[in-house]
Design an enzyme around this catalytic site. Structure first.
Site, PDB file in Angstrom:
ATOM      1  N   GLU A 194       0.807  -1.220   0.000  1.00  0.00           N
ATOM      2  CA  GLU A 194       0.000   0.000   0.000  1.00  0.00           C
ATOM      3  C   GLU A 194       0.840   1.270   0.000  1.00  0.00           C
ATOM      4  OE1 GLU A 194      -2.661  -3.255   1.412  1.00  0.00           O
ATOM      5  OE2 GLU A 194      -0.589  -2.652   1.843  1.00  0.00           O
ATOM      6  N   HIS A 222     -11.006  -5.730   9.248  1.00  0.00           N
ATOM      7  CA  HIS A 222     -11.692  -5.422   7.998  1.00  0.00           C
ATOM      8  C   HIS A 222     -12.961  -4.602   8.222  1.00  0.00           C
ATOM      9  CE1 HIS A 222      -9.280  -9.023   7.136  1.00  0.00           C
ATOM     10  NE2 HIS A 222      -9.298  -8.670   5.871  1.00  0.00           N
TER      11      HIS A 222
END
Length: 666
Positions: A405, A472
């Site tokens: 990322e 998540h």
């Protein structure tokens, strides 16, 4: 006449002309003389700090002269030779170091923490590693534009320990980007020797692990540096690929002057002083009669006059006068919103479909827009938002990324520097932690620091209610509403999601675009079929009443609607913020002044969330209108649990109705 000493470096003149040899020498001499002057000014207290590159000039000058003027270089704080070889006026450099307005950062940053599009240089930030990924982005832009340009980026040997280094090399190798990674191995990271930085014989060996060519060069040999980099750059222009070069050199002064060099053994210091790149090259040129003493003295005199003249003009420039309006206006690049009106033809879409359609129409509108993320190409993303995009737009513009990322956010920044918009998908908003540094320190600060926009949208699938557990399910918008320079968008409906996404992509500033996963397939709405935009900073007043103001966003909007539908007797203004930065303060304040009561609902846990700031704002600006304390409702102060009954207990949804009724009965 002074005695000509023998060079301690073995130079091979090769086929270089005398003119080129003298240019190499002059370009090394100039930063050396500037540095010697800066060290005097530092002792006199006329500059605040200095990072010396004395002894490393051959690398900066050799690499810069080997590249074309329109090819980007991303230097570090010991690469003064990059700036001077690109012929940046010394007046501007000195103003930069003195914090004057004619510098590159208007006094907002120091030394080499700046970039300049005029000279195709992108300076470092103190975190070092991010610029490697930014170089990937510039190199990717070169590939997409097919301009056959090379990008060069610098790192010290200490910086190669950072994760960004490894991520950037991996991305460059996987995508075969035309970038030269230059490691200046100068012996020490501040006071930490290389033996405590890495455990391999040569840093160049790491290139093999990433499937790229690598080379070791004598960083004090200007001819070797210049000719080898020039040859490699020519090769990369013909066959794009990344290359890693380790330059062996030495840092002969402190990390910065205040830290000194007491930790360096004297015999090691003496050894490298004998390898001084300028003294040795001067001796070589004198011995070959390419340079004579008179010319050498003339060079020095000319440079010293240039230094003194530029210093005088920098000293004469007025000190910056603080101006609040100027400072605030420079946080974001000005954005002239263009209204694209929705048509009357609509179709029912889920939130997820509206986002997909909005992204597709933006790809059609902006012909060079690039989207990047894990599994977004053939697979269509884990939520299938980009399903079919590869067939529509090709793999150059719809790019699967490695799991890195940080490097991908940095790559997006590099694309922006090269004038290309991009959208980065975080597979889950939680994963932004792996790219947090470039978001909050590079994207957010670049325009304020040196006027460079970060034309990047980061898509953030977020939120609980889908039994996804602690890693998540976060809704982490407060991390970014706190950071000046970022814009934060959080739609609750398909109509808003499509229009706000178009605006986010049009906006040249960095936008965090939150998409609630629990709403993806549960919320439907009639949505215009055409491309349209919705302005930022305009909340939606979904219901009107006079008893209480409900302020919320995202999933909270639907929790509030459900509560009001179950309690038809409650007369409430229901405000859907839609964008958290910029915030529609006017709508909020006007409503609360009308109703006299306010309740703020957020899915995030309470402490440090946006509800706290909204509450403080209302207490400060609406106190005399309030008939009750401002109420905040938020989720539990725990990580988000997985199992359904625990997640239900965690969420603010179950607490809202009771809190609302308690506020009304106050």
């Amino acid at each position: 006449m002074p005695t000509i000493t023998k060079s301690n470096i073995a130079y091979d003149k090769r086929n270089l002309s005398d003119k080129t040899l003298l240019e190499l020498y002059y370009n090394m001499l100039k930063p050396r003389l500037i540095e010697e002057k800066m060290l005097i000014l530092l002792r006199q207290g006329k500059i605040s700090k200095w990072f010396s590159g004395i002894g490393q000039e051959a690398i900066s000058v050799g690499v810069t002269m080997a590249l074309k003027p329109d090819e980007y270089i991303l230097p570090m704080h010991r690469n003064l030779g990059v700036f001077t070889t690109r012929e940046i006026p010394l007046h501007r450099l000195f103003c930069q170091w003195q914090g004057k307005a004619s510098g590159f950062t208007k006094g907002r940053d120091r030394s080499f923490h700046f970039g300049t599009q005029e000279f195709n240089i992108v300076g470092m930030i103190s975190h070092l590693g991010p610029q490697l990924g930014v170089a990937d982005g510039i190199a990717l832009a070169n590939l997409l534009k097919e301009n056959k340009n090379v990008t060069a980026v610098f790192s010290g040997e200490g910086g190669t320990s950072e994760g960004d280094f490894h991520e950037a090399l991996n991305v460059a190798s996987v995508w075969q980007l035309p970038v030269i990674f230059c490691i200046e191995n100068n012996g020490y990271g501040l006071s930490t020797p290389t033996s405590e930085q890495y455990n391999c014989k040569h840093l160049a060996d790491r290139g093999k692990g990433y499937g790229m060519e690598s080379f070791i060069l004598d960083g004090n040999n200007i001819i070797e540096t210049y000719t080898k980099v020039q040859k490699l750059a020519e090769s990369i222009r013909k066959r794009p690929r990344p290359i890693l070069i380790e330059f062996k050199t030495f840092r002969r002064r402190g990390h910065e002057e205040a830290s000194g060099t007491k930790y360096v053994p004297q015999d090691l210091m003496d050894e490298w002083e004998e390898k001084d790149p300028i003294d040795n090259f001067r001796s070589f040129l004198l011995s070959k009669k390419v340079l004579n003493i008179e010319t050498d003295e003339a060079y020095k005199a000319k440079i010293k006059v240039e230094i003194d003249t530029a210093l005088e003009s920098a000293y004469a420039e007025q000190d910056i006068v603080p101006n609040e309006t100027t400072e605030l206006n420079d946080v974001y690049k000005p954005f002239e919103y263009t209204d694209f009106t929705p048509n009357t033809e609509t179709k029912e879409l889920r939130l997820i479909d509206a986002i997909s359609e909005g992204l597709k129409q933006s790809m059609e509108k902006h012909k060079d827009l690039v989207i990047m993320g894990q599994d977004i190409a053939e697979y269509g993303g884990v939520f299938k938002i980009t399903d079919g995009f590869v067939e529509a737009f090709g793999k150059d513009r719809v790019r699967n990324t490695p799991i890195c990322e940080s490097a991908i956010v940095e790559t997006a920044m590099g694309l922006s520097i090269s004038g290309i918009k991009s959208v980065v998908e975080m597979q889950f908003a939680d994963f932004v932690t792996s790219g947090f540094n470039p978001v909050v320190n590079y994207l957010a600060k670049s325009h304020y620091r040196w006027g460079q926009e970060a034309d990047v949208v980061v898509r953030m699938p977020c939120g609980a209610g889908v039994a996804a557990g602690p890693f998540h399910s976060q809704t982490n918008e407060a991390w970014f509403t706190k950071t000046p320079g970022l814009k934060v968008v959080y739609p609750a409906f398909p109509y808003d999601a499509k229009g706000l996404l178009a605006t986010a992509i049009n906006d040249p500033n960095p936008v965090l675009y939150f998409e609630h996963k629990a709403l993806y397939r549960s919320i439907r709405q009639e949505v215009p079929t055409n491309y349209y935009t919705i302005p930022f900073g305009k909340a939606a007043l979904l219901k009107e009443g006079d008893a209480v103001t409900i302020i919320t966003y995202g999933a909270g909007v639907h929790w509030a609607l459900e509560t009001l539908n179950n309690n038809q007797d409650i007369s409430a203004d229901l405000i859907d913020l839609r964008t958290l930065q910029p915030l529609d303060k006017e709508t909020i304040l006007n409503s609360v002044k009308k109703t006299g009561r306010a309740i703020i609902l957020q899915e995030d846990s309470m402490f440090g969330g946006i509800a706290s700031d909204l509450s403080a704002m209302l207490m400060e600006q609406c106190f005399e209108y309030l008939d009750a304390p401002v109420k905040r409702v938020a989720s539990m102060e725990t990580p988000i649990p997985f199992i359904g009954q625990l997640e239900e207990q965690y969420l603010a949804k179950g607490k809202f109705e009771g809190a609302l009724k308690a506020l009304l009965s106050y």
